[in-house]
Design an enzyme around this catalytic site. Structure first.
Site, PDB file in Angstrom:
ATOM      1  N   LYS A 246       0.600  -1.071   0.299  1.00 30.22           N
ATOM      2  CA  LYS A 246       0.123   0.114  -0.478  1.00 30.22           C
ATOM      3  C   LYS A 246       0.550   1.386   0.018  1.00 30.22           C
ATOM      4  CE  LYS A 246      -2.336   2.877   2.408  1.00 30.22           C
ATOM      5  NZ  LYS A 246      -1.850   4.381   1.857  1.00 30.22           N
ATOM      6  N   GLU A 320       9.009   0.686  11.030  1.00 26.07           N
ATOM      7  CA  GLU A 320      10.140   1.351  11.120  1.00 26.07           C
ATOM      8  C   GLU A 320       9.052   2.981  11.410  1.00 26.07           C
ATOM      9  OE1 GLU A 320      11.802   4.388  10.210  1.00 26.07           O
ATOM     10  OE2 GLU A 320      12.178   3.652   8.164  1.00 26.07           O
ATOM     11  N   CYS A 354      12.726   9.645   7.872  1.00 23.59           N
ATOM     12  CA  CYS A 354      12.704   9.403   9.312  1.00 23.59           C
ATOM     13  C   CYS A 354      14.445   9.661   9.657  1.00 23.59           C
ATOM     14  CB  CYS A 354      12.595   8.260   9.430  1.00 23.59           C
ATOM     15  SG  CYS A 354      13.109   7.245   8.235  1.00 23.59           S
ATOM     16  N   GLU A 471       8.690  15.326  16.359  1.00 22.31           N
ATOM     17  CA  GLU A 471       9.961  15.039  14.999  1.00 22.31           C
ATOM     18  C   GLU A 471       8.546  16.102  13.352  1.00 22.31           C
ATOM     19  OE1 GLU A 471       8.469  11.481  12.392  1.00 22.31           O
ATOM     20  OE2 GLU A 471      10.582  11.217  12.094  1.00 22.31           O
TER      21      GLU A 471
END
Lengths: 561, 312
Positions: A246, A320, A354, A471
């Protein structure tokens, strides 16, 4: 821009001055020195160098299920627009996969599993080799598409994303027939794929070799669309699994182009299925009972929800997730190299990484020098048209992401940190300025259409500031200081995340001492953001679990016990 | 990282008007060089002619700018001085016991004084690598200061001495082995060049990579390290120092890569022959070839053959 000269006193470190209007400078303490600036202006301006090759994009894409592109069907299906974030123009319409579509995809993957898992391993390897070669052959087209769909500069999609994607298939092609060497003695109980989970598969000891997990549901993010697809598919296929992938909602085009490649190389139908759509499509995949494993790369929030959803099931899971990685610069580092590492660490892919080195810890004695050099270097970065071959930073991936970044800019200034936005048209936004000025400053000299944010950093950041804890996923760096190595380690580890870290020092003993104390899945030493298919990647703490790449990455796609 | 950064400049795409402008700029920065034992006055004279009017005889580049300087051994300085006259092209001379520097200091000073007296505008000196490697940094710096003093005092030397004589300090990076050494030698040379504050008739000066007699000569990473030293000097003191990579730069494309590196490391002000030079000989003809090909003149779209250019 007015050549206004602002000075700020930095905790006894001497005065620091940054001049507006295309010039950045440091004023070192000491008598008789002036504060000149380097001028990254228009002398010998580079002519536009756009990548001009045309790529074909159809008006509307379907779902890739059982080897064919099909129309979405069932409740909640439809199409949505995907745009080029650099100009907000519609590129195509992407299918919204419904739970029914997900079900068809999982069933197709299940049906394809026995044959694929039973295929001679060297033959599976050949398919992966072919995919890798085809990615190389169509590299230019894939790079352009990636840049148009995601906003990243063509030099990155051309030099990083696409070559690394090919490398992942090459690397894992080599593993396909060597799994028993990867996991010696690793035979164990596995689901016999012949039985199939759907038919109430039995656990059986295979005795001598690793067996595939079965059907893998893989959900990937929008920051490296093709590369993440490769990270997910290559190890899964090498180990004999079948997949339902996806892609992220805003960046599906390269995954769909990859579907064409899979078709070209003759991959058996159903081995890889690609179901596009938004979060609900992903949720349907996670919750589908016929899936044996979920692999997810994305935000920690969604990761936690997925973990909850699969808890109590037999599904395997690797996550992750997000990061707030520390880049630590000691006073005995090579400062110019470290500054390059900072740039590479936080501004690569507009900071949509990331493992971005978004927290910078600088030893107190060199903070002025580092900030001054960072300012100069930032002013030389070229922001703009992602398709121009000379662009260093492209467009922010989507409007929601841009708004999120802007909120953090405002938040950081409100918390008392000093925002620096160097550049030809940039300037500096102080804490007194309102949101409007900050946003204007962060978009100076950039087009009206599209989503833009100049690379910038905050100085005078405290570890308790939100911009140092959360973040941001944008080109925004938080600069902090430390005095001793112990303090650097404590501050670097003081975060819920633990994906990556960077250490900069010319002293070997310090490198190893600090690296082993950092709670991060990847620690780069005197470099940053270097990736290789042979090197495992993954996080500590809330950055997730499981590794991707290398032998460790394969481990997540086989039964050994 | 220094090598990765240096390589990144090569990925810049310099096209159309930017390419043409870059080629012209590079041409104005060339120190057209001949440093051979067999150099003859006639060869130097033809080199000077080429330096002043590089475009003569080449299709479509009649308006090519003259180069920055002609660089010769001290014995050829009078010939070059006479040939160049007041064309604006400078006479540069290697001195100080070029290329090894393995001579007594008195001899090297005398060598420099002679070249200045014969009319050199610029002196390209070599540092004492023996002293550098032995860790006698102060000795290296002191010698640079002495040569700088000779340049500053050019007016008192008589003969054809010029009023302003600029000094270029050759580090011979091919013999320094490491980037750390290159950086240390650059800092040392810069500091020595600024001993008079850069306020004397000699100005501040240049640092230069190589003699061209040692391999490797100029490379992009080494040049980048030197540019960073220059940048740090500027940010700290406001003094500009010039840079000259020399040796091994033969193709226009390489020259453009160097210009990209200068532009993105030091900014606009260094994009000027006063602050950046190429020590080269073969480069000039390739610049002419590319200018002819990319220009709007008769040479447009054609790729000139080797024999279409004069050798010097």
């Amino acid at each position: 821009m007015s050549p206004e000269l602002r000075t700020q006193d930095k905790s006894g470190n001497g005065a620091l001055a940054v001049r507006d209007g295309g010039q950045a400078a440091v004023r070192r303490s000491g008598p008789g020195t002036n504060a000149p600036g380097l001028d990254f202006g228009l002398a010998w301006n580079y002519a536009p160098a756009p990548e001009t090759a045309k790529v074909s994009i159809v008006d509307r894409y379907g779902l890739f299920i059982n080897g064919k592109f099909v129309k979405p069907s069932g409740a909640g299906s439809g199409h949505f627009a995907t745009i080029n974030p650099a100009n907000e123009k519609q590129l195509s319409e992407i299918a919204q996969g419904s739970p029914k579509d997900v079900d068809s995809a999982v069933k197709a993957a299940r049906a394809a599993l026995p044959k694929w898992a039973g295929l001679k391993a060297s033959e599976r390897g050949k398919f992966l080799f072919r995919i890798a070669r085809r990615i190389q052959e169509r590299a230019r087209e894939l790079a352009i598409l990636e840049t148009m769909d995601g906003g990243k500069p063509i030099r990155e999609s051309r030099d990083v994303d696409v070559p690394l994607a090919a490398q992942h298939f090459f690397y894992h092609a080599g593993w396909a027939d060597k799994l028993e060497y990867a996991f010696p003695g690793g035979g164990g109980i596995g689901f016999q794929p012949m039985d199939g989970r759907g038919g109430g598969g039995k656990q059986r000891r295979t005795g001598w070799k690793p067996v595939p997990l079965g059907v893998c549901g893989q959900i990937i993010p929008w920051n490296f669309p093709l590369l993440m697809a490769a990270w997910k598919l290559a190890p899964a296929l090498a180990c004999g699994n079948t997949c339902v992938l996806k892609p992220a909602e805003t960046t599906s085009l390269t995954a769909l182009r990859l579907a064409e490649i899979l078709d070209e190389v003759g991959l058996p139908p159903g081995v890889v299925n690609i179901v596009t759509g938004d979060g609900s499509t992903g949720a349907a995949l996670v919750n589908h009972a016929g899936v044996d494993k979920i692999a997810f790369t994305g935000s920690t929030d969604v990761g936690k929800r997925i973990a909850k959803a699969v808890a109590g099931t037999e599904k395997k899971l690797t996550l992750e997730l997000g990061g707030k990685s520390a880049n630590i610069i000691f006073d005995d580092a090579s400062i110019d190299q470290a500054v390059e590492g900072i740039i590479q660490g936080i501004y690569f892919n507009q900071g949509h990484v990331c493992c971005a080195g978004s927290r910078l810890f600088v030893q107190e004695s060199i903070v002025d020098e580092v900030v001054a050099k960072l300012t100069v270097r930032l002013a030389s970065l070229r922001v703009g048209d992602p398709l121009d071959k000379n662009t260093d930073l492209g467009a922010i991936n989507s409007r929601p992401q841009l708004e999120k970044i802007q909120q953090y800019l405002e938040l950081g200034a409100g918390e008392g940190a000093e925002l620096h936005i160097p550049g030809p048209q940039g300037g500096k936004a102080g804490r007194q300025q309102g949101t409007k000025e900050i946003v204007k400053c962060s978009q100076a000299g950039l087009p009206d259409k599209g989503f833009w944010c100049r690379p910038c950093f905050f100085s005078g950041v405290q570890p308790s500031h939100m911009i140092a804890r959360e973040e941001i996923f944008g080109p925004v760096l938080a600069v902090m200081t430390f005095r001793t190595p112990e303090e650097a380690i404590t501050r670097a580890n003081n975060t819920p995340y633990g994906l990556a870290a960077g250490v900069w020092t010319d002293k070997g003993s310090k490198i190893f001492e600090v690296a082993k104390k950092l709670e991060a899945g990847v620690v780069w030493l005197n470099t940053y953001n270097r990736f290789d298919a042979a090197s495992p990647f993954g996080g500590f703490k809330e950055s997730g679990f499981g590794r991707e790449g290398g032998k460790q990455g394969l481990r997540a796609y086989v039964h050994l016990d | 990282m220094v090598e990765a950064r240096a390589a990144s400049f090569k990925t810049r795409s310099i096209k159309t008007s930017a390419k043409l402008a870059g080629l012209r700029l590079a041409m104005r920065m060339v120190d057209l060089t001949t440093l051979e034992g067999k150099d003859s006055p006639e060869k130097v004279r033809s080199l000077c002619r080429k330096a002043a009017r590089p475009g003569d005889g080449v299709l479509g580049v009649g308006d090519a700018p003259s180069v920055a300087a002609v660089c010769v051994y001290p014995s050829m300085v009078p010939v070059a001085r006479e040939a160049l006259g007041e064309s604006g092209v400078k006479v540069a001379s290697v001195a100080t016991g070029f290329p090894s520097g393995q001579y007594p200091l008195a001899v090297r000073i005398r060598d420099t004084e002679e070249a200045v007296r014969d009319g050199a505008d610029e002196i390209d000196m070599v540092i004492n690598r023996g002293a550098f490697h032995a860790g006698r940094f102060e000795e290296v710096a002191r010698e640079i200061r002495e040569f700088k003093a000779v340049c500053n005092a050019s007016g008192s030397l008589g003969g054809n001495a010029r009023e302003h004589v600029h000094l270029k300090v050759i580090l011979e990076t091919g013999e320094l082995d490491t980037y750390d050494n290159v950086r240390r030698a650059s800092d040392l040379a810069i500091e020595a060049l600024l001993y008079d504050g850069g306020e004397g008739p000699a100005g501040t000066g240049f640092i230069k990579t190589s003699t061209g007699k040692v391999a490797p000569a100029a490379t992009m990473p080494v040049t980048l390290v030197m540019l960073e030293a220059i940048r740090d000097c500027y940010l700290g003191t406001g003094k500009m120092i010039g840079m000259k990579p020399a040796g091994g730069i033969r193709a226009s494309k390489e020259a453009l890569h160097y210009l990209v590196m200068v532009k993105e490391t030091l900014g606009d002000r260094w994009l000027d022959p006063d602050w950046f030079r190429f020590g080269a000989s073969a480069l000039l003809n390739d610049l002419l070839r590319q200018m002819s090909r990319h220009g709007e003149g008769e040479g447009k779209g054609k790729y000139a053959a080797r024999y279409d250019f004069s050798e010097a």
